[in-house]
Design an enzyme around this catalytic site. Structure first.
Site, PDB file in Angstrom:
ATOM      1  N   GLY A   1       0.798  -1.220   0.000  1.00 11.20           N
ATOM      2  CA  GLY A   1       0.000   0.000   0.000  1.00 11.20           C
ATOM      3  C   GLY A   1       0.830   1.271   0.000  1.00 11.20           C
ATOM      4  N   ASN A   2       2.073   1.189   0.541  1.00  8.67           N
ATOM      5  CA  ASN A   2       2.920   2.382   0.555  1.00  8.67           C
ATOM      6  C   ASN A   2       3.287   2.850  -0.843  1.00  8.67           C
ATOM      7  OD1 ASN A   2       4.505  -0.122   0.566  1.00  8.67           O
ATOM      8  ND2 ASN A   2       6.273   1.207   0.469  1.00  8.67           N
TER       9      ASN A   2
ATOM     10  N   LYS B   1     -11.847  -8.810   7.954  1.00  8.00           N
ATOM     11  CA  LYS B   1     -11.274  -7.656   7.242  1.00  8.00           C
ATOM     12  C   LYS B   1     -12.229  -6.465   7.306  1.00  8.00           C
ATOM     13  CE  LYS B   1      -8.479  -5.525   4.327  1.00  8.00           C
ATOM     14  NZ  LYS B   1      -7.145  -5.080   4.731  1.00  8.00           N
TER      15      LYS B   1
ATOM     16  N   LYS C   1      -3.429  -9.635  -0.997  1.00  5.15           N
ATOM     17  CA  LYS C   1      -2.741  -9.458  -2.281  1.00  5.15           C
ATOM     18  C   LYS C   1      -1.431 -10.229  -2.346  1.00  5.15           C
ATOM     19  CE  LYS C   1       0.372  -6.277  -0.713  1.00  5.15           C
ATOM     20  NZ  LYS C   1       1.843  -6.410  -0.725  1.00  5.15           N
TER      21      LYS C   1
ATOM     22  N   LYS D   1       3.116 -11.944   4.267  1.00  8.75           N
ATOM     23  CA  LYS D   1       4.173 -11.845   3.261  1.00  8.75           C
ATOM     24  C   LYS D   1       5.105 -13.059   3.345  1.00  8.75           C
ATOM     25  CE  LYS D   1       4.163  -6.766   3.189  1.00  8.75           C
ATOM     26  NZ  LYS D   1       2.734  -6.730   3.482  1.00  8.75           N
TER      27      LYS D   1
END
Length: 312
Positions: A11-12, A127, A212, A274
């Site tokens: 998102g960054n 979420k 994602k 991740k």
């Protein structure tokens, strides 16, 4: 033969407003084109957490304040964000390619991702999405719609949706065809639009958000990528993060990564998915995964920074 990379953008790299995003994607495009110039075929996945919440909130607010706008189903909100984020990335990448005199096509694919109706996530939505409500408002909406609401950090009640595991990428053949033509492909935006397969070729959207990184790992496996690259806000994965004894990791095996997970070193909703996504990819393919920052991606591929996750 070109090295095939699947890159998951955090998102960054995108920001929280269209204006901020237009500026940030310029830096993102430089990194992507650096990799293309180095001889890589690149597929880009990205998140959409702030964006899908913004779109969902706008339609929800308009629909409940007599503006005459219909409420927008959540899968359609995901599709909208795929479209405008892809549009911004395409423009920035095309502009950077032209600046360097490189000819390479770039295309964004609105992507559906099949999830399992029996996924345990559907029984435990976690979420948060959309706007905040007080308890009375949340109770009224739950009674009217069947949505699930939870109290969120003392700020009010928010709708929560499931986050199921990606099973299959519907548009995978299209992505493969584009990649064979050395197209820079932007796909599985926001983890992909979650759909259930009712019959062969018959898909129905579902209110959910796919992580994602997990979607990008699924894509990397299916494309037989040489490497999965997850770009985030830090140059390397660390244990004892932000503690006096923090230690950055240069290279870890799948077994070591699992040990660190068991010891609680990686935060849920942050580094944990991740690392887990990298484990899935490495175990399935025997290839290598890399976690690093957007700004240092090219350096990391040269072995100068980043954390490599390898099979053994």
């Amino acid at each position: 033969m070109s090295k095939r990379l699947v890159i998951a953008l955090g998102g960054n790299a995108l920001g929280k407003t269209p204006q901020e995003q237009l500026q940030l994607v310029k830096t993102t495009a430089v990194t992507i084109v650096d990799l293309v110039a180095a001889g890589c075929d690149v597929v880009v996945g990205h998140g959409n957490g702030p964006q899908v919440g913004m779109v969902n909130l706008a339609f929800e607010h308009s629909a409940t304040h007599d503006a005459g706008t219909p409420a927008m189903p959540f899968p359609e909100c995901g599709a909208m964000t795929q479209g405008y984020i892809g549009y911004h990335l395409q423009q920035a990448i095309q502009r950077e390619l032209a600046r360097r005199g490189l000819e390479r096509p770039c295309a964004a694919v609105v992507t559906q991702v099949v999830v399992d109706p029996a996924d345990a996530a559907f029984s435990h939505p976690t979420k948060p999405v959309g706007m905040f409500y007080d308890k009375a408002q949340a109770d009224e909406i739950m009674a009217r719609t069947g949505y699930t609401f939870v109290e969120d950090a003392g700020r009010g009640y928010r709708r929560v949706v499931p986050s199921p595991v990606p099973v299959k990428i519907v548009e995978l053949p299209v992505v493969e065809q584009l990649l064979e033509q050395h197209t820079i492909v932007i796909t599985v935006g926001g983890g992909g639009i979650p759909v259930m397969e009712k019959a062969p070729g018959d898909y129905q959207g579902v209110a959910a958000v796919i992580d994602k990184d997990r979607a990008s790992a699924r894509l990397a496996c299916d494309l037989r990528a040489d490497m999965l690259v997850i770009l985030t806000a830090v140059d390397k994965v660390s244990v004892n993060y932000r503690q006096p004894d923090q230690r950055d990791l240069d290279r870890i095996t799948v077994d070591q990564a699992r040990q660190y997970i068991a010891q609680g070193h990686f935060a849920p909703g942050s580094m944990l998915p991740k690392v887990e996504s990298c484990i899935d990819f490495v175990e399935a393919t025997g290839a290598t995964a890399l976690i690093t920052s957007l700004e240092r991606a090219h350096d990391a591929l040269q072995g100068q920074t980043g954390t490599l996750i390898v099979k053994e």
